[in-house]
Design a protein around this motif. Structure first.
Motif, PDB file in Angstrom:
ATOM      1  N   GLN A  32      49.867  52.201 -92.394  1.00 35.27           N
ATOM      2  CA  GLN A  32      49.636  52.357 -90.956  1.00 35.27           C
ATOM      3  C   GLN A  32      49.683  53.847 -90.631  1.00 35.27           C
ATOM      4  O   GLN A  32      50.655  54.531 -90.918  1.00 35.27           O
ATOM      5  N   GLY A  33      48.624  54.348 -90.022  1.00 31.82           N
ATOM      6  CA  GLY A  33      48.513  55.770 -89.761  1.00 31.82           C
ATOM      7  C   GLY A  33      49.444  56.261 -88.661  1.00 31.82           C
ATOM      8  O   GLY A  33      50.020  55.489 -87.894  1.00 31.82           O
ATOM      9  N   GLY A  34      49.572  57.581 -88.588  1.00 29.65           N
ATOM     10  CA  GLY A  34      50.415  58.179 -87.587  1.00 29.65           C
ATOM     11  C   GLY A  34      49.988  57.856 -86.176  1.00 29.65           C
ATOM     12  O   GLY A  34      48.794  57.765 -85.865  1.00 29.65           O
ATOM     13  N   ASN A  35      50.984  57.604 -85.291  1.00 37.86           N
ATOM     14  CA  ASN A  35      50.760  57.343 -83.869  1.00 37.86           C
ATOM     15  C   ASN A  35      50.007  56.048 -83.581  1.00 37.86           C
ATOM     16  O   ASN A  35      49.585  55.820 -82.443  1.00 37.86           O
ATOM     17  N   CYS A  36      49.858  55.202 -84.587  1.00 34.85           N
ATOM     18  CA  CYS A  36      49.178  53.916 -84.389  1.00 34.85           C
ATOM     19  C   CYS A  36      50.163  52.864 -83.887  1.00 34.85           C
ATOM     20  O   CYS A  36      51.372  52.961 -84.077  1.00 34.85           O
TER      21      CYS A  36
ATOM     22  N   ALA B 262      50.682  48.558 -83.734  1.00 39.10           N
ATOM     23  CA  ALA B 262      50.268  47.227 -84.153  1.00 39.10           C
ATOM     24  C   ALA B 262      51.322  46.235 -83.676  1.00 39.10           C
ATOM     25  O   ALA B 262      52.478  46.324 -84.064  1.00 39.10           O
ATOM     26  N   ILE B 263      50.899  45.317 -82.799  1.00 39.00           N
ATOM     27  CA  ILE B 263      51.843  44.356 -82.231  1.00 39.00           C
ATOM     28  C   ILE B 263      51.276  42.939 -82.422  1.00 39.00           C
ATOM     29  O   ILE B 263      50.184  42.648 -81.930  1.00 39.00           O
ATOM     30  N   GLY B 264      52.058  42.117 -83.112  1.00 35.78           N
ATOM     31  CA  GLY B 264      51.642  40.744 -83.381  1.00 35.78           C
ATOM     32  C   GLY B 264      51.669  40.475 -84.866  1.00 35.78           C
ATOM     33  O   GLY B 264      51.534  41.403 -85.685  1.00 35.78           O
ATOM     34  N   GLY B 265      51.839  39.227 -85.226  1.00 34.93           N
ATOM     35  CA  GLY B 265      51.889  38.862 -86.633  1.00 34.93           C
ATOM     36  C   GLY B 265      50.668  39.348 -87.380  1.00 34.93           C
ATOM     37  O   GLY B 265      49.529  39.074 -86.966  1.00 34.93           O
ATOM     38  N   THR B 266      50.843  40.079 -88.432  1.00 36.77           N
ATOM     39  CA  THR B 266      49.816  40.686 -89.304  1.00 36.77           C
ATOM     40  C   THR B 266      48.845  41.603 -88.555  1.00 36.77           C
ATOM     41  O   THR B 266      47.768  41.937 -89.079  1.00 36.77           O
ATOM     42  N   ALA B 267      49.187  42.002 -87.347  1.00 32.56           N
ATOM     43  CA  ALA B 267      48.340  42.958 -86.629  1.00 32.56           C
ATOM     44  C   ALA B 267      48.284  44.278 -87.371  1.00 32.56           C
ATOM     45  O   ALA B 267      49.275  44.710 -87.951  1.00 32.56           O
ATOM     46  N   GLY B 268      47.132  44.930 -87.331  1.00 33.80           N
ATOM     47  CA  GLY B 268      46.987  46.217 -87.990  1.00 33.80           C
ATOM     48  C   GLY B 268      47.253  46.169 -89.478  1.00 33.80           C
ATOM     49  O   GLY B 268      47.724  47.158 -90.041  1.00 33.80           O
TER      50      GLY B 268
END
Length: 213
Positions: free
Chosen positions: A201-205, A207-213
């Motif tokens: 997962q990149g900087g400042n990203c 991801a909210i939710g199961g397996t998001a992002g």
């Protein structure tokens, strides 16, 4: 009303106690050493219980367990468990569990669980859970859960959940949920949910939710 000594095995004075061969060789007032070679060098108010425990303790240090707090235990530090806080445990640090905070535990840090904060836990870091913050946990970081923040968790990062932020969590990153931000989570990234932002997962990203992002 006076000292009582039995060879190198038992020594009772008016304000110190040592039991075990070569224990309490040099003790400050109100210190206790129990176990073979425990509390070899204690300043005041120290407690060392277990073979080779608390061999070099400063004021009010507590070491309980074989080789707990063995070498250079700082003032007010607490080490409980086999080899807990074994080497260079700093002031006010707490390690509870086998091999918790074993090597170079920073001031005011907390390690609770098997191998928690085992090596290189820096100041004010918190590791709770077996293997949490095990290897190189940065200052002010938090790892809660089995193997959370286990390897290279950076400064000010947070990992909560089994294997959250497990490997290389960057500074300021947040991972909440089992497997969240598990591998190589970037600086200031946020992953919330089971498996969220699991890999790279990149900087400042976010991801909210199961397996998001």
């Amino acid at each position: 009303t006076s000292d009582f000594n039995v060879g190198s095995t038992l020594k009772l004075t008016q304000d110190t106690i040592s039991v075990g061969k070569s224990s309490g060789t040099s003790q400050g007032s109100n210190s206790i050493a129990v176990g073979v070679s425990a509390g070899l060098s204690q300043t005041t108010n120290c407690v060392a219980i277990g073979g080779l425990a608390g061999q070099s303790q400063t004021n009010a240090g507590v070491a309980v367990g074989y080789r707990a707090g063995q070498t250079t235990q700082g003032i007010y530090a607490v080490a409980v468990g086999l080899t807990a806080g074994n080497t260079n445990q700093s002031q006010d640090a707490i390690s509870i569990g086998r091999s918790a905070g074993q090597t170079t535990q920073g001031a005011n840090s907390v390690a609770v669980g098997l191998n928690a904060g085992n090596s290189g836990q820096l100041a004010s870091a918190v590791a709770i859970g077996n293997g949490a913050g095990q290897n190189t946990q940065g200052a002010n970081s938090v790892a809660i859960g089995l193997t959370s923040g286990a390897t290279n968790q950076s400064t000010n990062s947070v990992a909560i959940g089994t294997s959250a932020g497990n490997n290389t969590q960057s500074g300021g990153a947040v991972a909440v949920g089992n497997g969240a931000g598990q591998t190589t989570q970037g600086t200031n990234a946020t992953a919330v949910g089971v498996g969220a932002g699991t890999t790279s997962q990149g900087g400042n990203c976010v991801a909210i939710g199961g397996t998001a992002g």
